[in-house]
Design a protein around this motif. Structure first.
Motif, PDB file in Angstrom:
ATOM      1  N   ASN A   4       0.834  -1.211   0.000  1.00  0.00           N
ATOM      2  CA  ASN A   4       0.000   0.000   0.000  1.00  0.00           C
ATOM      3  C   ASN A   4       0.864   1.254   0.000  1.00  0.00           C
ATOM      4  OD1 ASN A   4      -3.037  -0.337   0.161  1.00  0.00           O
ATOM      5  ND2 ASN A   4      -2.407  -1.863   1.664  1.00  0.00           N
ATOM      6  N   ALA A   5       1.941   1.237   0.787  1.00  0.00           N
ATOM      7  CA  ALA A   5       2.840   2.393   0.809  1.00  0.00           C
ATOM      8  C   ALA A   5       3.458   2.615  -0.571  1.00  0.00           C
ATOM      9  CB  ALA A   5       3.939   2.186   1.853  1.00  0.00           C
ATOM     10  N   ALA A   6       3.848   1.521  -1.239  1.00  0.00           N
ATOM     11  CA  ALA A   6       4.437   1.621  -2.571  1.00  0.00           C
ATOM     12  C   ALA A   6       3.420   2.127  -3.583  1.00  0.00           C
ATOM     13  CB  ALA A   6       4.986   0.260  -3.002  1.00  0.00           C
ATOM     14  N   LEU A   7       2.184   1.615  -3.489  1.00  0.00           N
ATOM     15  CA  LEU A   7       1.136   2.053  -4.412  1.00  0.00           C
ATOM     16  C   LEU A   7       0.846   3.543  -4.266  1.00  0.00           C
ATOM     17  CD1 LEU A   7      -1.509  -0.834  -4.372  1.00  0.00           C
ATOM     18  CD2 LEU A   7      -0.274   0.040  -6.358  1.00  0.00           C
ATOM     19  N   TRP A   8       0.731   3.989  -3.030  1.00  0.00           N
ATOM     20  CA  TRP A   8       0.441   5.398  -2.807  1.00  0.00           C
ATOM     21  C   TRP A   8       1.632   6.278  -3.192  1.00  0.00           C
ATOM     22  CZ3 TRP A   8      -4.036   7.831  -1.947  1.00  0.00           C
ATOM     23  CH2 TRP A   8      -5.136   7.051  -1.588  1.00  0.00           C
ATOM     24  N   GLY A   9       2.848   5.733  -3.054  1.00  0.00           N
ATOM     25  CA  GLY A   9       4.015   6.465  -3.527  1.00  0.00           C
ATOM     26  C   GLY A   9       3.973   6.650  -5.041  1.00  0.00           C
ATOM     27  N   GLY A  10       3.589   5.574  -5.750  1.00  0.00           N
ATOM     28  CA  GLY A  10       3.418   5.680  -7.193  1.00  0.00           C
ATOM     29  C   GLY A  10       2.272   6.602  -7.554  1.00  0.00           C
ATOM     30  N   ASN A  11       1.243   6.584  -6.721  1.00  0.00           N
ATOM     31  CA  ASN A  11       0.093   7.454  -6.942  1.00  0.00           C
ATOM     32  C   ASN A  11       0.493   8.933  -6.875  1.00  0.00           C
ATOM     33  OD1 ASN A  11      -3.173   7.263  -6.821  1.00  0.00           O
ATOM     34  ND2 ASN A  11      -2.459   9.057  -5.711  1.00  0.00           N
ATOM     35  N   VAL A  12       1.433   9.239  -5.983  1.00  0.00           N
ATOM     36  CA  VAL A  12       1.924  10.625  -5.864  1.00  0.00           C
ATOM     37  C   VAL A  12       2.511  11.086  -7.194  1.00  0.00           C
ATOM     38  CG1 VAL A  12       3.650  12.102  -4.770  1.00  0.00           C
ATOM     39  CG2 VAL A  12       2.325  10.508  -3.378  1.00  0.00           C
ATOM     40  N   TRP A  13       3.302  10.211  -7.828  1.00  0.00           N
ATOM     41  CA  TRP A  13       3.919  10.583  -9.095  1.00  0.00           C
ATOM     42  C   TRP A  13       2.859  10.761 -10.189  1.00  0.00           C
ATOM     43  CZ3 TRP A  13       7.501  12.762 -11.670  1.00  0.00           C
ATOM     44  CH2 TRP A  13       7.670  12.507 -13.033  1.00  0.00           C
ATOM     45  N   LEU A  14       1.874   9.862 -10.222  1.00  0.00           N
ATOM     46  CA  LEU A  14       0.831   9.957 -11.241  1.00  0.00           C
ATOM     47  C   LEU A  14       0.015  11.240 -11.093  1.00  0.00           C
ATOM     48  CD1 LEU A  14      -0.441   6.257 -11.268  1.00  0.00           C
ATOM     49  CD2 LEU A  14       0.960   7.386 -13.000  1.00  0.00           C
ATOM     50  N   VAL A  15      -0.291  11.598  -9.850  1.00  0.00           N
ATOM     51  CA  VAL A  15      -1.050  12.832  -9.620  1.00  0.00           C
ATOM     52  C   VAL A  15      -0.186  14.054  -9.939  1.00  0.00           C
ATOM     53  CG1 VAL A  15      -2.247  14.225  -7.894  1.00  0.00           C
ATOM     54  CG2 VAL A  15      -2.505  11.750  -7.871  1.00  0.00           C
TER      55      VAL A  15
END
Length: 233
Positions: A200-211
């Motif tokens: 989940n931490a990794a997914l949300w980290g990737g989500n930061v880049w996408l946003v």
């Protein structure tokens, strides 16, 4: 609702697809930790009792100091067996992790509804991506923090429920009393919960880049990085 326009194609885009994964992984993190139930088994011999099995059942939220071993016999080994509890209260760490997972489950649903119904508004107003970026960065940090805190608590839980607990049980030190550690419920599912926390931490980290790629900050940086080339031409 004004401006509501259903568009499921956003779920096929990286930002929408990652949000679906975050929603699913939050469920797994919640379930693997919050549904755990375990038991410790000892074999006790004392006055009038031979090889009696005693157990202590524990579960989420892991307030082990409230868990008591069953007595070997109704008379408490002729008075030598007093109330025996496990040691440690790990509820704050476990509840932090599970509560975050539950909140992220609900948050992802709300965001997915916003993406599906208001993607056109999201793309037209620069404030929404910036807000999304800030929230996503905070959530990524909280997932990482809660996972590390929970992983440390889990390691302590394993120690508190392991074979070494006998050395801390005063009743087992009484004259004529012997205690043997038999088994404790496997905690593999709790190890899995830590893995899901890291995912989940990794997914949300990737989500930061996408946003970030949807924000004006990224667009401004692109213009700055491209301007020297344009000037040289």
């Amino acid at each position: 609702m004004a401006g509501f326009r259903v568009d499921f194609s956003v779920l096929l885009e990286p930002l929408g697809f990652v949000k679906v994964l975050e929603w699913i992984f939050a469920i797994f993190a919640f379930a693997t930790c919050g549904s755990f139930q375990g038991e410790i088994t000892l074999l006790v011999s004392c006055k009038g009792v031979v090889n009696k099995t005693v157990t202590a059942a524990f579960a989420y939220p892991f307030r082990l100091n409230t868990v008591e071993f069953s007595a070997p016999d109704p008379k408490g080994c002729a008075g030598t067996w007093t109330d025996v509890h496990l040691e440690g209260d790990f509820s704050s760490s476990a509840q932090f992790f599970v509560t975050l997972a539950a909140l992220m489950f609900l948050y992802c649903i709300a965001v997915l509804v916003a993406y599906i119904g208001y993607d056109h508004v999201y793309q037209q107003n620069s404030k929404y991506p910036l807000t999304d970026l800030s929230i996503s960065a905070l959530i990524a940090f909280l997932w990482l923090l809660s996972t590390f805190v929970w992983a440390k608590a889990l390691a302590d839980i394993k120690v508190a429920t392991g074979f070494s607990i006998i050395s801390g049980i005063e009743s087992c030190k009484a004259s004529g009393t012997t205690c043997h550690f038999v088994a404790v419920t496997r905690m593999g599912i709790l190890n899995v919960s830590v893995v899901f926390g890291l995912l989940n931490a990794a997914l949300w980290g990737g989500n930061v880049w996408l946003v970030y790629k949807d924000t004006k900050l990224h667009n401004q940086w692109n213009r700055i990085s491209e301007s020297p080339t344009e000037t040289g031409v």
